[in-house]
Design an enzyme around this catalytic site. Structure first.
Site: not given
Ligand SMILES: C[S@@+](CC[C@H](N)C(=O)[O-])C[C@H]1O[C@@H](n2cnc3c(N)ncnc32)[C@H](O)[C@@H]1O
Ligand SMILES: O=C(c1ccccc1)c1ccc(O)c(O)c1[N+](=O)[O-]
Ligand SMILES: [Mg+2]
Length: 214
Positions: A141, A144, A169-170, A199
């Site tokens: 997650d 992407k 996810d996504n 979400e």
């Molecule tokens: C969508 S959010 C995670 C949401 C969480 N899994 C939840 O559902 O509550 C994506 C997160 O991945 C982190 N991230 C992105 N690329 C990463 C990487 N290569 N290594 C570690 N963290 C990373 C970002 O900083 C961000 O906080």
């Molecule tokens: O990339 C986005 C995103 C792109 C544009 C603005 C806000 C979020 C996002 C959207 C829904 C997700 O569940 C998720 O995991 C992500 N993410 O950042 O990894």
């Molecule tokens: Mg997600």
């Protein structure tokens, strides 16, 4: 100076959730993100699918890529049986700091270990650093565009075993087309799409569940 979105989400947890009660932490976050400000947690609808995959698998060793505020770490951690562990990777220090507080508020600090750093740097070091042999369950997650490189790195580092379940996810919104093509075409995986919604919105999204055949 203004607070950040993760800091405001944490305040809602500390003001409204019951300490040591993961279920109340999850419902406070979902209510806050649905009614006050959207945040990129996996959320309640896809979270229900995540719950069913985890509950059916009853994994001992879990890896999460992308912690953010710790919502899915709490969702997964609350379902793990004694002795099971979740390792969650987060490279943004501000997000990691908030997530540690949320995980602690839920009372899951002994089940969930947050490791600060990038997945590409940490995956090759998990075995020697944490004594992990293979993972039973992996939740992807993070950004992407990183999904495909990281699943290939997990293969190279031999951290998958016959039956390891990967849940991404996504895969529709924002989308991970190169990852989807790979897991759906590769003879190494048996893949299935769980249709849902982004979400807290009506937009289509979904989770891809892929079983490593080894
Ligand atoms: C969508 S959010 C995670 C949401 C969480 N899994 C939840 O559902 O509550 C994506 C997160 O991945 C982190 N991230 C992105 N690329 C990463 C990487 N290569 N290594 C570690 N963290 C990373 C970002 O900083 C961000 O906080
Ligand atoms: O990339 C986005 C995103 C792109 C544009 C603005 C806000 C979020 C996002 C959207 C829904 C997700 O569940 C998720 O995991 C992500 N993410 O950042 O990894
Ligand atoms: Mg997600």
């Amino acid at each position: 100076t203004r607070t950040t979105r993760p800091q405001r989400l944490l305040k809602a947890v500390q003001d409204r959730a019951i300490r040591g009660n993961p279920k109340s932490v999850i419902s406070v976050i979902d209510h806050y993100c649905r009614n006050q400000e959207w945040a990129m947690n996996v959320g309640d609808e896809k979270g229900f699918i995540l719950d069913s995959v985890v509950s059916e698998l009853n994994p001992q060793t879990v890896l999460e890529l992308g912690t953010y505020c710790g919502y899915s770490a709490v969702r997964i951690g609350r379902l793990l049986h004694s002795g099971a562990r979740l390792l969650t990777l987060e490279f943004n220090p501000d997000y990691a700091a908030v997530a540690r507080e949320v995980i602690s508020w839920a009372g899951l600090e002994n089940t969930v270990q947050l490791v600060e750093g990038a997945s590409g740097d940490w995956i090759p070091r998990l075995r020697e650093h944490f004594g992990i042999h293979t993972f039973d369950f992996i939740f992807l997650d993070h950004w992407k565009e990183g999904y495909l490189a990281d699943i290939k790195l997990l293969e190279e580092c031999r951290l998958l075993r016959k039956g390891t379940v990967l849940l991404a996810d996504n895969v529709v919104c924002p989308g991970a087309p190169d990852y989807l093509e790979y897991v759906r075409k590769s003879p190494l995986y048996d893949s299935r799409y769980f249709k849902s919604h982004l979400e807290y919105t009506k937009a289509e999204d979904g989770l891809e569940k892929s079983v490593y055949l080894g």
